[in-house]
Structure formats: C-alpha cells, structure tokens
Scaffold this motif. Structure first.
Motif, short mmCIF file in Angstrom:
data_model
loop_
_atom_site.label_atom_id
_atom_site.label_comp_id
_atom_site.label_asym_id
_atom_site.label_seq_id
_atom_site.Cartn_x
_atom_site.Cartn_y
_atom_site.Cartn_z
N VAL A 182 69.37 42.55 34.68
CA VAL A 182 69.71 43.01 36.03
C VAL A 182 68.13 43.24 36.67
N TYR A 183 68.32 42.99 37.89
CA TYR A 183 66.88 43.40 38.75
C TYR A 183 66.65 44.74 39.19
N LEU A 184 65.85 45.19 38.96
CA LEU A 184 65.57 46.97 39.25
C LEU A 184 64.90 47.26 40.39
N ASP A 185 64.83 46.25 41.63
CA ASP A 185 64.27 46.54 42.73
C ASP A 185 64.93 47.24 43.95
N ASP A 186 66.36 47.16 43.43
CA ASP A 186 67.42 48.02 44.12
C ASP A 186 67.19 49.35 43.88
N VAL A 187 67.08 49.72 42.49
CA VAL A 187 66.87 50.90 42.07
C VAL A 187 65.70 51.54 42.41
N ASN A 188 64.56 50.81 42.31
CA ASN A 188 63.34 51.10 42.68
C ASN A 188 63.24 51.63 44.25
N SER A 189 64.01 50.90 45.10
CA SER A 189 64.11 51.08 46.59
C SER A 189 64.65 52.30 46.96
N GLN A 190 66.05 52.62 46.21
CA GLN A 190 66.77 53.94 46.54
C GLN A 190 65.71 55.09 46.04
N LEU A 191 65.04 54.91 44.98
CA LEU A 191 64.29 56.02 44.56
C LEU A 191 63.19 56.11 45.59
N SER A 192 62.50 55.27 45.94
CA SER A 192 61.36 55.39 47.02
C SER A 192 61.96 55.99 48.34
N ILE A 193 63.08 55.43 48.86
CA ILE A 193 63.59 56.22 49.90
C ILE A 193 63.88 57.69 49.74
N LEU A 194 64.30 58.18 48.82
CA LEU A 194 64.64 59.49 48.37
C LEU A 194 63.40 60.24 48.05
N GLN A 195 62.17 59.78 47.52
CA GLN A 195 61.18 60.13 47.34
C GLN A 195 60.36 60.52 48.78
N ASP A 196 60.56 59.57 49.73
CA ASP A 196 60.13 59.61 51.19
C ASP A 196 61.00 60.98 51.55
N GLU A 197 62.23 61.08 51.65
CA GLU A 197 62.75 62.12 52.09
C GLU A 197 62.54 63.59 51.56
N ILE A 198 62.09 63.53 50.32
CA ILE A 198 61.95 64.71 49.54
C ILE A 198 60.44 65.30 49.96
N ASP A 199 59.60 64.37 50.24
CA ASP A 199 58.10 64.61 50.67
C ASP A 199 58.41 65.34 52.24
N GLN A 200 59.33 64.71 52.90
CA GLN A 200 59.25 65.40 54.47
C GLN A 200 59.87 66.57 54.13
N HIS A 201 60.77 66.99 53.25
CA HIS A 201 61.43 68.29 53.14
C HIS A 201 60.25 69.30 52.60
N ILE A 202 59.47 68.91 51.68
CA ILE A 202 58.35 69.70 51.23
C ILE A 202 57.48 69.84 52.50
N ASN A 203 57.16 68.75 53.11
CA ASN A 203 56.10 69.25 54.39
C ASN A 203 56.82 70.23 55.31
N LYS A 204 58.15 70.36 55.54
CA LYS A 204 58.82 71.18 56.47
C LYS A 204 58.79 72.49 55.89
N THR A 205 59.07 72.45 54.60
CA THR A 205 58.92 73.73 53.94
C THR A 205 57.64 74.42 54.02
N LYS A 206 56.58 73.77 53.76
CA LYS A 206 55.19 74.22 54.03
C LYS A 206 54.73 74.80 55.26
N GLN A 207 55.63 73.87 56.22
CA GLN A 207 55.09 74.38 57.59
C GLN A 207 55.75 75.74 57.87
N ILE A 208 56.98 75.97 57.38
CA ILE A 208 57.89 77.25 57.35
C ILE A 208 57.14 78.30 56.87
N ILE A 209 56.62 78.25 55.81
CA ILE A 209 55.93 79.11 55.08
C ILE A 209 54.66 79.60 55.75
N LEU A 210 53.83 78.57 56.43
CA LEU A 210 52.89 78.84 57.19
C LEU A 210 53.11 79.40 58.29
#
Length: 210
Positions: A182-210
């Motif tokens: 089975v080719y794993l590009d779909d798995v890697n794509s889903q994980l990449s999208i989730l990583q981007d969403e997490i990064d956005q949440h982290i940046n928002k959290t940092k802004q709230i703390i500041l």
C-alpha cells in the motif's frame, strides 16, 4: 530615598512578572509541542497498523484463492505455475494501486500486472534510492514467515515514485515470494495537514500567553 525605594520595589515586581511570564510561556508552549508530537506519533502508528492488517487480509485471501492449485503441484509443473501467476495478475484492489507481485528465490519476476515488462527478468540486485536491495529484503521477509518493508516504488495511479509499505510471504514448494503493498502518501498527507493545524494552535496559544 523613599522614591528610590519605591522605584526599586516596582522594578523588582515588574521583573518578577516578566520572568514568570517567560517561564510560563516556555513551559506551556513546550508541553503543548510535546503532547502534539505524541498525538501525531500515536495517530501514525494507528494508521500504519490498520494498513498492515489490510495487507495481511488481502494476502490471505489471495493465497487461499490459489492453494488448491499450488499445494498438490510440484515445482516443475510449469502449466499450473503459469495459471497461478495469471490469477495473481488478475487480483486487483483499491483502484490502480492495489496489486500482487511474484518473484522467485533468485529474484526473477514471475507476475506483476502493473509492470509486465519485468516478467522473466532478474531483479536480485535492484537497488532503490535508499541504497537498499528491494527484492532481496522482500524475499528475506517472506522466508522469515512474512514481514513488512517500507521502500520507494512507482505508484501506478500517479506515475511517480511514492513511499510504499510492502508485505511478502513465501511459497516454499515453488520457491516463490508473493507480495503486495500500500502506498503511504495518503497517510503522510493526512499527518501533514494535522501537523499544520497543530502548528496553528500552538502559535495561537503563544499569542494568548503573550
């Protein structure tokens, strides 16, 4: 003197607030990142385990479909072996990307529905971009009782190389390795999208703390 003392006390108070804020910012952000990484690793493991179980199921079905021909036949029965190879060629699933491939113990291609130009040629020394001997590893895993191997391979539906997780088993009577993957590009794509969403949440959290 009182003014100087007041300024000093104010400076100390402000400094304490700043230091506390910095420590809080660092601890919360670091903890958030660590938890996010753990969540991603857990999700990836779960998705890979699902893919592995699918491959085992597909392979079990495929072997069951040819057992009545394979088990009673000896290694020199070329007619039966050709028939079994044709059956493997016809077993397709998941659109263009789900198929079975067969190599003998010396690395000669027996069946490959998506790359028929390989049939009859020896790929024992085939080396992938990771510097690994792909067919040798697949054969080694098969002879060890079945195993998984991640390697780069051409994805038929996209006509470009993608990461593939292969699963191979061994037909000892004929010295055949039967594999699928089975080719794993779909798995890697889903994980990449989730990583981007997490990064956005982290940046928002940092802004709230500041």
């Amino acid at each position: 003197l009182n003014m100087i003392l007041s300024i000093r006390l104010l400076f100390i108070a402000v400094l304490q607030v700043v230091i506390t804020s910095i420590i809080t910012y660092w601890l919360v952000a670091d903890e958030y990142i660590e938890l996010s990484e753990q969540s991603l690793e857990t999700l990836e493991s779960f998705m890979i385990e699902q893919k592995q179980q699918q491959l085992k199921n597909y392979t079990s079905i495929a072997i069951s479909a040819v057992e009545h021909l394979y088990k009673p036949s000896d290694q020199d029965n070329t007619v039966v072996k050709s028939l079994v190879a044709d059956i493997f060629d016809s077993m397709l699933y998941s659109g263009d990307d789900g198929y079975f491939f067969v190599y003998d113990g010396k690395g000669v291609s027996i069946a490959h529905p998506k790359e028929p130009f390989r049939i009859g040629k020896n790929f024992w020394e085939l080396e992938n971009s990771k510097g690994e001997k792909t067919i040798q590893i697949l054969l080694e895993n098969a002879k060890a009782g079945g195993g998984f191997y991640r390697y780069p391979w051409l994805k038929p539906s996209l006509q470009k190389v993608s990461e593939k997780m292969g699963y191979s088993v061994y037909l000892a009577n004929w010295d055949w390795m039967v594999g699928t993957g089975v080719y794993l590009d779909d798995v890697n794509s889903q994980l990449s999208i989730l990583q981007d969403e997490i990064d956005q949440h982290i940046n928002k959290t940092k802004q709230i703390i500041l």
